[in-house]
Design an enzyme around this catalytic site. Structure first.
Site, PDB file in Angstrom:
ATOM      1  N   ASP A 260      16.987  20.180  -8.028  1.00  0.00           N
ATOM      2  CA  ASP A 260      16.759  19.439  -9.274  1.00  0.00           C
ATOM      3  C   ASP A 260      15.718  18.341  -9.060  1.00  0.00           C
ATOM      4  O   ASP A 260      15.819  17.537  -8.129  1.00  0.00           O
ATOM      5  CB  ASP A 260      18.067  18.827  -9.768  1.00  0.00           C
TER       6      ASP A 260
ATOM      7  N   ASP B 275      14.599  20.560  -2.025  1.00  0.00           N
ATOM      8  CA  ASP B 275      15.572  20.123  -3.011  1.00  0.00           C
ATOM      9  C   ASP B 275      15.483  21.038  -4.236  1.00  0.00           C
ATOM     10  O   ASP B 275      14.495  21.756  -4.419  1.00  0.00           O
ATOM     11  CB  ASP B 275      15.263  18.664  -3.381  1.00  0.00           C
TER      12      ASP B 275
END
Length: 388
Positions: free
Chosen positions: A10, A8
């Site tokens: 953020d 991922d």
């Protein structure tokens, strides 16, 4: 088969930006603590491909323009590249949760090519992310998850989207998917290292000796050496310490006769261990060279892990023995090692003190090995032939 880290962005690579959770300017970029350092070590030392998978709600709308996002995103990637961190591919879903797109995490729509591929081992891969949707993505594609969480409560502060997904999931099944829950990239690196770094154990038994070697590349330089020859134990410890390779050597043999068979067979067994643990040599530097002084002595070593056995030895000793080792056995050790490891070794040393000369050689050898086995991020065989 290759393994993947589906990462991922953020909340995982960079810090999130509440309350909007959009990164709209470069000054809002704050990398997760130590992520660059430890992700760089993962890339260098462990054999994973990196794939970025991110939900960016409403990307391309007036509230979240493409132009702003991509300039910031590319800036992030450029910073990571300076530390050798390259993503094989980047998958970004632009939809909102209510659209229920199959491409939006934890949906697997963006990753179908990986799931259908024969070159990836998905079950040995990981999703690394800070949201429950990242854990669920891991469950949906059939791999494990590393959940970046800052507290010990698994299901606090879930988004509405996560609560909706979680309500339909068996909690026991979900926990089975989570291999590690932490807010430390150091712990992520240590965990992946512990399950990824290959240990190789090789035992050679003859009527004269019994030699067992356990070797772990990219370790911490730890050693447990028991050869029955105290000074040789010390020299072999230098290889482990200066190469950062964990090395365990246990031997029994006919030391009542002399030191020849033990030292020769350790060279053969250690060389064979290196040959096996390095496998096809994908992604390593292949060449190593080092100059190392020790008081008045200077050792020079250059080596090539290219599959051809050759030893160039330019070392002269003034004494017949150093400690309880015949000085002629040092050449024989490296000759036996080179033949078994299939390495090309050039070992030269000058100096007045024989103890300093041979110790500088073993230290220098460890440093040259460290350079040669270093990962160079290419995932290629280091030869224009395409084979070593």
């Amino acid at each position: 088969m290759k393994r993947i880290l589906f990462i991922d962005r953020d909340g995982t690579l960079i810090q999130e930006n509440p309350p909007t959770y959009q990164i709209d300017s470069i000054d809002q970029i704050n990398f997760y603590p130590k992520v660059i350092f430890f992700l760089s070590k993962i890339v260098q030392e462990l054999n994973y491909d990196l794939v970025m998978v991110s939900n960016q709600d409403g990307l391309g709308t007036d509230q979240f323009p493409d132009k702003i996002f991509w300039s910031i995103h590319n800036h992030i990637l450029n910073i990571l590249r300076t530390e050798g961190i390259h993503f094989n591919s980047i998958h970004i879903d632009k939809t909102f949760p209510e659209e229920k797109s199959p491409n939006r995490k934890p949906g697997t729509g963006m990753l179908k090519n990986y799931l259908k591929s024969n070159i990836y081992n998905i079950s040995k891969s990981f999703v690394i992310g800070d949201r429950l949707t990242d854990v669920l993505l891991a469950k949906n594609i059939g791999c494990q998850s590393i959940w970046i969480k800052k507290n010990n409560h698994h299901y606090q502060k879930l988004t509405k989207e996560e609560k909706d997904y979680y309500s339909s999931i068996n909690e026991k099944d979900l926990k089975k998917t989570i291999s590690l829950k932490t807010d430390s990239w150091k712990k992520i690196y240590e965990y992946l290292s512990s399950i990824t770094i290959k240990k190789y154990v090789y035992q050679r038994i003859t009527l004269e000796t019994n030699v067992k070697v356990c070797i772990s590349l990219y370790g911490k330089g730890r050693s447990n050496i028991q050869t029955g020859i105290a000074f040789f134990d010390h020299l072999l410890q230098q290889i482990a310490f200066h190469s950062y390779i964990d090395l365990n050597i246990q031997t029994k043999g006919d030391l009542d006769i002399d030191d020849h068979h033990i030292i020769e067979d350790i060279g053969i067994t250690l060389g064979e261990s290196f040959f096996q643990v390095l496998e096809n040599k994908i992604g390593i530097e292949r060449y190593g060279f080092y100059f190392l002084p020790m008081d008045e002595s200077l050792a020079t070593i250059a080596l090539d892990l290219g599959g051809r056995s050759q030893l160039s030895w330019k070392v002269k000793f003034l004494r017949e023995k150093i400690g309880n080792i015949s000085t002629e056995m040092f050449f024989h050790f490296f000759k036996s090692f080179s033949s078994s490891a299939k390495w090309n070794l050039h070992i030269h040393a000058v100096g007045k003190n024989d103890h300093h000369k041979i110790e500088s050689i073993f230290k220098c050898f460890g440093r040259a090995i460290k350079m040669a086995i270093q990962k160079n991020f290419s995932n290629k065989i280091p030869s224009t032939k395409g084979f070593l």
